[in-house]
Design an enzyme around this catalytic site. Structure first.
Site, short mmCIF file in Angstrom:
data_model
loop_
_atom_site.label_atom_id
_atom_site.label_comp_id
_atom_site.label_asym_id
_atom_site.label_seq_id
_atom_site.Cartn_x
_atom_site.Cartn_y
_atom_site.Cartn_z
N SER A 65 34.73 33.40 37.17
CA SER A 65 35.13 34.57 36.40
C SER A 65 33.95 35.32 35.81
O SER A 65 33.90 36.56 35.82
CB SER A 65 36.09 34.15 35.27
OG SER A 65 37.23 33.52 35.81
N ARG A 156 37.72 20.11 36.65
CA ARG A 156 38.39 21.41 36.63
C ARG A 156 37.78 22.33 37.68
O ARG A 156 38.49 22.93 38.48
CB ARG A 156 38.26 22.03 35.24
CG ARG A 156 38.97 23.37 35.10
CD ARG A 156 38.95 23.79 33.65
NE ARG A 156 39.46 25.13 33.47
CZ ARG A 156 40.36 25.47 32.57
NH1 ARG A 156 40.87 24.55 31.78
NH2 ARG A 156 40.74 26.71 32.44
N ARG A 260 26.10 28.42 31.62
CA ARG A 260 27.10 29.43 31.27
C ARG A 260 27.43 29.32 29.79
O ARG A 260 27.71 28.23 29.29
CB ARG A 260 28.35 29.23 32.14
CG ARG A 260 29.42 30.25 31.87
CD ARG A 260 30.48 30.23 32.96
NE ARG A 260 31.79 30.55 32.43
CZ ARG A 260 32.89 30.67 33.15
NH1 ARG A 260 32.82 30.48 34.45
NH2 ARG A 260 34.04 30.95 32.61
N PRO A 261 27.42 30.44 29.07
CA PRO A 261 27.49 30.37 27.61
C PRO A 261 28.87 30.19 26.99
O PRO A 261 28.99 29.61 25.92
CB PRO A 261 26.90 31.72 27.18
CG PRO A 261 27.20 32.64 28.31
CD PRO A 261 27.11 31.79 29.55
N LYS A 333 40.59 35.48 28.74
CA LYS A 333 39.73 36.30 29.61
C LYS A 333 39.22 37.57 28.92
O LYS A 333 38.66 38.44 29.58
CB LYS A 333 40.50 36.67 30.88
CG LYS A 333 40.96 35.48 31.71
CD LYS A 333 39.79 34.68 32.28
CE LYS A 333 40.26 33.47 33.07
NZ LYS A 333 39.13 32.72 33.67
N HIS A 402 44.19 26.16 37.80
CA HIS A 402 43.31 25.07 37.37
C HIS A 402 44.09 23.79 37.04
O HIS A 402 43.48 22.72 36.96
CB HIS A 402 42.49 25.49 36.15
CG HIS A 402 41.26 26.26 36.49
ND1 HIS A 402 40.34 25.84 37.41
CD2 HIS A 402 40.78 27.45 36.02
CE1 HIS A 402 39.36 26.71 37.50
NE2 HIS A 402 39.61 27.71 36.67
N HIS A 440 37.71 36.09 41.96
CA HIS A 440 37.41 34.94 42.82
C HIS A 440 38.73 34.32 43.27
O HIS A 440 39.80 34.69 42.80
CB HIS A 440 36.57 33.88 42.08
CG HIS A 440 37.21 33.38 40.82
ND1 HIS A 440 38.24 32.46 40.82
CD2 HIS A 440 36.99 33.69 39.52
CE1 HIS A 440 38.60 32.21 39.58
NE2 HIS A 440 37.87 32.96 38.77
#
Length: 505
Positions: A65, A156, A260-261, A333, A402, A440
């Site tokens: 994402s 995941r 990834r933060p 999101k 997921h 994706h």
């Protein structure tokens, strides 16, 4: 000819919906989707690549994402954390990394412990285990004696019970250097991003050596967790029972090897006492040096790798053209249609509005496949007429995908189909053109051919559909989408957007 400058556009980014012909485990193909069927039959559409080299990731690497929204917004291929870090990994440059060396020198100077924590996984979405292994090598080469590894289980972005091979590789190197696996936590706890700090604090406490759940070795731990039907993602935060293991204490230093933060910030906040969130741990700890693999927005750390800077994403170009903009998503999101769509920067443009529809706080979206999709459509219908460019996200296929529950993912896709029918109907009645894509794949591979759940993203292409039947679209990649929309609106793209429009003229 109609003046396109008066056009309004809605860009819909569906999270986690790829294209795949095979029906086995394919929630998209198995779902009843009358509106998708109509769109693919009546509307112009094309194939869009959303993984690997097409989005700045290593060859064959599945999309995600963050990367998807970055590429969509930037109008150019964005070489993100994984690609940047892998380049240094391949060139054996970790040993020269200034941030790593600063941490290591501090540990040596103070005779303290270096703690390496993060998602131990080959997934490549939030981290890559090979990065951890190389950092361990560097620590040993630089003479560190006390190194503790804190493992976060994935399950995941990779299969739910797949961490055994990662532990085997990790144990081989920790045994070689006499380093320790100090704690194990599932990402459900250690990588929460929904401000559910009760989860985060359990992982935090395990880092400090405070947990009633203990293990003598990782193999025994796995057997115990699996026997209780607890998969890698949900590992109970647990600590090594050995009295010789070093847990996090005042004066120690940490390297958080997640690049990834979004799922790294809450735990980092607890460890360094940042001002990003109000929540404070019951037992604060004073860390000497804290190094993050990449920048964690809103938190001050040493940064091992600086991200590619996106100076002119679609939002900025639209602002300069005088467009009014709306961004819309549910909590899960929201960062993607704002922060990531805007190039990894939190910025509010002039004449813009942001709407976040609250996500349901549930343990599993398999039980709530509807998520907040209806609320998103409702908000769009209330607001979109007042804006020239609306960008929104529907999270259902990804978040439910997921879970690996096929029936729930089918339901999620069917709900999405209905919400898209509402959205497009509204848009057509108000002379707004819709472009629909996905960031994706995921929901199209929910089970393998043996019926085993598949919870990770895929490398399948996605779609770009437009409601303007006068257009013809060619195939492309996510970075072509912003140039396509700007072309449609007769707005000149910025020179940084080096990808072309997909509109065939």
């Amino acid at each position: 000819m109609e003046n396109k400058k008066n056009k309004k556009v809605i860009l819909v980014v569906i999270d986690g919906l790829g294209l795949r012909k095979e029906k086995i485990g394919n929630a998209f193909e198995l779902a009843k989707t009358p509106f998708f069927d109509k769109m693919f039959k009546e509307f112009p559409w094309s194939f869009i690549q959303a993984s690997g080299k097409f989005v700045g990731l290593p060859e064959g690497q599945m999309g995600n994402s963050e990367v998807g929204h970055l590429n969509i917004g930037a109008g150019q291929i964005v070489y993100t954390g994984l690609s940047l870090i892998n380049k240094d990994l391949e060139e054996k440059n970790f040993i020269n990394n200034k941030a790593f060396l600063e941490v290591i020198e501090d540990v040596k100077k103070n005779n303290s412990t270096l703690h390496l924590m993060g998602l131990v996984s080959p997934g490549g979405v939030h981290s890559l285990e090979d990065h951890l292994f190389e950092i361990i090598d560097v620590a040993y080469q630089k003479g560190l004696k006390k190194v503790s590894v804190h493992v976060f289980g994935d399950g995941r972005d990779v299969a739910p019970r797949s961490i055994k091979s990662s532990f085997e590789k990790l144990e081989k190197i920790t045994n070689k250097y006499n380093y320790d696996i100090a704690s194990i936590s599932g990402r459900f706890y250690s990588m929460d991003r929904d401000k559910i700090f009760e989860r985060t604090e359990k992982a935090y406490e395990a880092l400090l050596g405070n947990s009633n759940s203990k293990f003598d070795n990782w193999s025994e731990f796995l057997n115990k967790q699996y026997s209780q039907e607890i998969s890698d993602e949900f590992f109970i935060p647990s600590i090594n029972a050995s009295k010789n293991v070093n847990f996090v204490k005042d004066g120690d230093s940490i390297i958080f090897f997640n690049f990834r933060p979004d799922r790294a910030r809450q735990l980092t906040h607890l460890l360094i006492g940042s001002s990003l969130y109000d929540f404070k741990p019951k037992k604060p700890v004073k860390i000497n040096k804290f190094c993050s693999m990449m920048k964690y927005e809103g938190i001050e750390t040493l940064i091992a790798f600086e991200e590619m800077e996106i100076k002119n994403p679609i939002g900025k170009v639209a602002e300069k053209a005088g467009l009014k903009q709306l961004r819309l998503a549910e909590t899960q999101k929201y960062a993607h249609v704002t922060y990531f769509m805007d190039g990894g920067v939190d910025i509010e443009y002039k004449n813009s509005k942001r709407i976040m529809v609250e996500s349901q706080k549930v343990r599993s979206y398999a039980d709530h496949p509807e998520m907040s999709a209806k609320g998103i459509t409702d908000e769009l219908i209330k607001n979109a007429k007042d804006f020239d460019l609306t960008i929104l996200n529907y999270a259902n296929p990804d978040m439910v995908g997921h879970t690996g529950v096929l029936t729930s993912t089918i339901k999620a896709v069917e709900i999405l189909d209905y919400e898209l029918s509402r959205l497009v109907d509204f848009a057509q009645k108000n002379n707004i053109t819709v472009f629909i894509t996905a960031d994706h794949g995921n929901a199209e591979v929910t089970e393998d051919d043996k019926g085993n759940p598949q919870t990770k993203h895929t490398s399948n292409p996605v779609m770009l559909i437009t409601s303007d039947k006068n257009l013809k679209l060619k195939d492309g990649k996510l970075a072509n989408i912003s140039p396509t929309i700007l072309d449609y609106l007769d707005i000149e793209k910025h020179e940084d957007m080096n990808e072309e429009s997909l509109i065939i003229k």
